[in-house]
Design a protein around this motif. Structure first.
Motif, PDB file in Angstrom:
ATOM      1  N   VAL A 128       0.839  -1.201   0.000  1.00 28.68           N
ATOM      2  CA  VAL A 128       0.000   0.000   0.000  1.00 28.68           C
ATOM      3  C   VAL A 128       0.869   1.245   0.000  1.00 28.68           C
ATOM      4  O   VAL A 128       0.624   2.202  -0.748  1.00 28.68           O
ATOM      5  N   TYR A 129       1.916   1.249   0.819  1.00 25.64           N
ATOM      6  CA  TYR A 129       2.833   2.396   0.842  1.00 25.64           C
ATOM      7  C   TYR A 129       3.543   2.561  -0.491  1.00 25.64           C
ATOM      8  O   TYR A 129       3.850   3.678  -0.926  1.00 25.64           O
ATOM      9  N   TYR A 130       3.837   1.437  -1.131  1.00 18.92           N
ATOM     10  CA  TYR A 130       4.541   1.448  -2.418  1.00 18.92           C
ATOM     11  C   TYR A 130       3.695   2.077  -3.525  1.00 18.92           C
ATOM     12  O   TYR A 130       4.185   2.883  -4.321  1.00 18.92           O
ATOM     13  N   LEU A 131       2.408   1.742  -3.565  1.00 20.15           N
ATOM     14  CA  LEU A 131       1.577   2.142  -4.697  1.00 20.15           C
ATOM     15  C   LEU A 131       0.480   3.145  -4.364  1.00 20.15           C
ATOM     16  O   LEU A 131      -0.212   3.622  -5.267  1.00 20.15           O
ATOM     17  N   LYS A 132       0.284   3.474  -3.081  1.00 20.90           N
ATOM     18  CA  LYS A 132      -0.791   4.408  -2.707  1.00 20.90           C
ATOM     19  C   LYS A 132      -0.597   5.749  -3.417  1.00 20.90           C
ATOM     20  O   LYS A 132       0.410   6.423  -3.241  1.00 20.90           O
ATOM     21  N   PRO A 133      -1.567   6.152  -4.249  1.00 24.14           N
ATOM     22  CA  PRO A 133      -1.381   7.382  -5.044  1.00 24.14           C
ATOM     23  C   PRO A 133      -1.408   8.641  -4.184  1.00 24.14           C
ATOM     24  O   PRO A 133      -2.238   8.793  -3.298  1.00 24.14           O
ATOM     25  N   ASP A 134      -0.467   9.513  -4.461  1.00 24.89           N
ATOM     26  CA  ASP A 134      -0.453  10.855  -3.872  1.00 24.89           C
ATOM     27  C   ASP A 134      -0.117  11.805  -5.019  1.00 24.89           C
ATOM     28  O   ASP A 134       1.018  11.852  -5.496  1.00 24.89           O
ATOM     29  N   LEU A 135      -1.108  12.535  -5.479  1.00 30.16           N
ATOM     30  CA  LEU A 135      -0.944  13.348  -6.681  1.00 30.16           C
ATOM     31  C   LEU A 135      -0.146  14.623  -6.454  1.00 30.16           C
ATOM     32  O   LEU A 135       0.308  15.240  -7.421  1.00 30.16           O
ATOM     33  N   THR A 136       0.055  15.013  -5.205  1.00 32.80           N
ATOM     34  CA  THR A 136       0.758  16.273  -4.924  1.00 32.80           C
ATOM     35  C   THR A 136       2.155  16.333  -5.535  1.00 32.80           C
ATOM     36  O   THR A 136       2.530  17.346  -6.151  1.00 32.80           O
ATOM     37  N   PRO A 137       2.998  15.272  -5.412  1.00 37.48           N
ATOM     38  CA  PRO A 137       4.347  15.351  -5.980  1.00 37.48           C
ATOM     39  C   PRO A 137       4.384  15.543  -7.493  1.00 37.48           C
ATOM     40  O   PRO A 137       5.425  15.966  -8.033  1.00 37.48           O
ATOM     41  N   LEU A 138       3.302  15.250  -8.192  1.00 41.57           N
ATOM     42  CA  LEU A 138       3.312  15.404  -9.650  1.00 41.57           C
ATOM     43  C   LEU A 138       3.466  16.859 -10.075  1.00 41.57           C
ATOM     44  O   LEU A 138       3.816  17.143 -11.225  1.00 41.57           O
ATOM     45  N   LEU A 139       3.206  17.783  -9.156  1.00 38.47           N
ATOM     46  CA  LEU A 139       3.383  19.203  -9.452  1.00 38.47           C
ATOM     47  C   LEU A 139       4.837  19.640  -9.298  1.00 38.47           C
ATOM     48  O   LEU A 139       5.187  20.763  -9.671  1.00 38.47           O
ATOM     49  N   ASP A 140       5.674  18.752  -8.759  1.00 38.10           N
ATOM     50  CA  ASP A 140       7.088  19.063  -8.546  1.00 38.10           C
ATOM     51  C   ASP A 140       7.888  18.659  -9.784  1.00 38.10           C
ATOM     52  O   ASP A 140       7.925  17.480 -10.154  1.00 38.10           O
ATOM     53  N   PRO A 141       8.545  19.613 -10.468  1.00 37.28           N
ATOM     54  CA  PRO A 141       9.326  19.276 -11.675  1.00 37.28           C
ATOM     55  C   PRO A 141      10.424  18.246 -11.413  1.00 37.28           C
ATOM     56  O   PRO A 141      10.773  17.470 -12.302  1.00 37.28           O
ATOM     57  N   GLN A 142      10.955  18.224 -10.182  1.00 35.45           N
ATOM     58  CA  GLN A 142      12.019  17.288  -9.860  1.00 35.45           C
ATOM     59  C   GLN A 142      11.548  15.838  -9.971  1.00 35.45           C
ATOM     60  O   GLN A 142      12.318  14.948 -10.344  1.00 35.45           O
TER      61      GLN A 142
END
Length: 559
Positions: free
Chosen positions: A233-247
């Motif tokens: 669950v920790y491996y694949l649980k989606p968190d969309l916030t980091p997608l806004l980070d260009p890094q």
């Protein structure tokens, strides 16, 4: 007396070629880097940038390099002589980077071999305290979270295996056990490829397939452990916030370029031993799919075990999640020590690590030897010359790698790994390769060549990628990837080390402009004529079907 010159040779079958390339691109990064990147960068959400980069960079570059080698029937230097002579430096840059990588990568295999030997002990030496290398400050892992104590696995790694010194200035003595393991790995790699494609094609039937057996065994074992679901669950649980980070997107670019083995010409060298009409277009999709699927499955195997650790110690996954050597030589050994039959699982794990790395190591060595032989075929294809060249190269790399087997060797290895195979350099090289083939040689002409070889014309999307999308993503990634080098986030390298590192990085990267200027200065005619000549492909390249049709219209009697 007539001197016998050996033929260049070819893979005996498409299966041999497929396994060789699979062994090269499916390596340690699939196991110890991709799963951690997923966890750290939004879990399942990281698959969004990863898939986007695979489609726009990974597959187009993979197809381009494969087609370049197969079309010219030449390795990574001489293929550029035929396609675009002014860009020959790209081939030399790739070789220099592989030489650096060969020196450092084998040390990881030596560590894994040493751990494999320790795995046969009646009691795993990293499972408990009370050994001569323990400091008295080590304790059960649970207590290390909130104290200054260290776990037995960490002390075994740092004090028993590495005997790591205080910095790169303190090289100390050679670790003789690692030295013996390194010698063993060099000998194995030498005999895996000493006869060229003839021996390499046979070895990979075992080295490229057996790691999947081990991965499957470890996956099944991991999924049956308590706490495995928590880890997944920790491996694949989606968190969309980091997608806004260009890094995050830049890390996806870097991961794809490295794991797909593109950007250095190695694929071109391997594919040059294919028959002209081999379906490199189909192989490209299957190999890229295999690579991505292996990374994803490896994540399940790794994080199910990390979830088990977190469950047993009653801590969060963040406290046990590691990447790189920390996963392979601290976290995972610590986990298997807690399982029933720990020796069995340790043996399976380190056999998998060795075989995953072994393929990559000897194919990288082949990627240096192949282009050099193609540069002087009349000299180096004589009986015994290839074996001698490979021996000299292996001894040279081994002699340099001894620095990485000392007590301060971990610091040296990190410098070689960071600067010798620098992500920014490889991304810039990928960008330059696409621009050269997309604009100078011509993206449509490359598609014509692929159609002539395979009978299938690539989608126009590939032309778009080679001209615009791939070079843009690679170039931006090359600018965003540099960070100051540190060890364990605490030790800062001296200035002179970073200066040497930059010299190492420039020693490969400068090959492109230096060779281009040299060819321009030594050519004949005006500067404009030299530029035109050096940007033209060779006359002896195979005619594509489109070229043959045009020629028949101009001169029907010639066809």
């Amino acid at each position: 007396l007539e001197i016998k010159i050996k033929k260049r040779g070819q893979w005996n079958s498409n299966i041999e070629f497929f396994l060789v390339v699979a062994g090269n691109i499916v390596g340690l990064g699939n196991v110890w880097r991709f799963p951690y990147l997923c966890y750290r960068n939004g879990g399942g959400a990281f698959l969004v940038p990863y898939v986007v980069v695979v489609v726009t960079c990974g597959i187009p570059l993979f197809l381009l390099e494969s087609a370049m080698g197969q079309y010219t029937q030449q390795a990574s230097i001489t293929c550029w002589e035929k396609l675009c002579p002014i860009a020959q430096g790209i081939g030399y840059t790739g070789i220099i980077m592989r030489v650096y990588n060969c020196m450092s990568y084998v040390i990881i295999l030596a560590w894994a071999l040493l751990y494999l030997c320790f795995s046969f002990y009646a009691k795993l030496p990293w499972a408990s305290c009370g050994h001569t290398w323990n400091t008295g400050m080590n304790t059960d892992y649970t207590l290390t979270i909130n104290t200054n104590s260290t776990s037995p696995a960490t002390e075994f790694w740092e004090r028993r295996v590495l005997a790591i010194s205080g910095g790169i200035e303190e090289l100390g003595s050679v670790r003789w056990e690692i030295l013996l393991c390194a010698i063993a790995m060099w000998v194995i790699c030498y005999f895996c490829i000493w006869k060229g494609v003839k021996s390499t094609g046979k070895v990979v039937y075992f080295t490229a397939t057996f790691p999947y057996v081990m991965l499957l065994v470890l996956l099944i074992r991991g999924l049956t452990l308590p706490g495995a679901l928590q880890g997944i669950v920790y491996y694949l649980k989606p968190d969309l916030t980091p997608l806004l980070d260009p890094q995050v997107w830049m890390e996806a670019v870097t991961q794809v370029i490295f794991s797909f083995g593109v950007g250095g010409g190695l694929l071109a060298s391997l594919c040059s031993y294919n028959p002209y009409n081999n379906n490199c277009y189909r192989n490209c999709f299957w190999l890229c799919l295999l690579n991505a699927a292996t990374s994803l499955v490896a994540g399940f195997a790794v994080f199910s075990v990390l979830g088990f650790m977190a469950h047993e110690y009653n801590v969060g996954i963040a406290e046990v999640a590691e990447s790189g050597p920390g996963l392979a030589f601290i976290a995972y050994p610590q986990a298997v020590a807690m399982m029933p039959l720990p020796q069995l699982w340790a043996i399976c794990f380190f056999i998998m690590i060795i075989l995953l790395g072994l393929d990559s190591q000897f194919v990288m060595m082949e990627g240096v030897i192949m282009p050099v032989i193609d540069l002087a075929p009349t000299v180096l294809r004589r009986p015994g010359r290839r074996e001698l060249l490979l021996l000299v190269f292996s001894l040279f790399c081994f002699s340099i790698s001894i620095l990485m087997i000392t007590e301060g060797g971990m610091y040296v290895l990190q410098v070689f790994d960071y600067y010798g195979m620098n992500a920014s350099s490889k991304l810039f090289l990928s960008s330059l390769q696409c621009l050269t083939m997309g604009w100078i040689f011509g993206a449509e002409r490359m598609c014509d060549a692929i159609e002539d070889m395979t009978g299938v014309r690539p989608s126009r999307f590939f032309s778009l990628c080679w001209r615009y999308l791939t070079p843009l993503a690679s170039f931006v990634g090359s600018l965003a990837n540099y960070k100051p080098l540190t060890f364990n986030r605490t030790y800062t390298y001296p200035v002179w080390v970073n200066v040497l590192g930059w010299i190492m990085m420039l020693s490969s990267s400068l090959a492109v402009p230096v060779l281009a200027v040299y060819l321009l200065c030594t050519g004949k005619g005006s500067l404009k004529q030299r530029c035109i000549h050096l940007c033209q492909c060779a006359d002896d390249l195979p005619l594509t079907r489109k070229q043959r049709e045009e020629l028949s219209k101009l001169n029907p009697d010639a066809m």
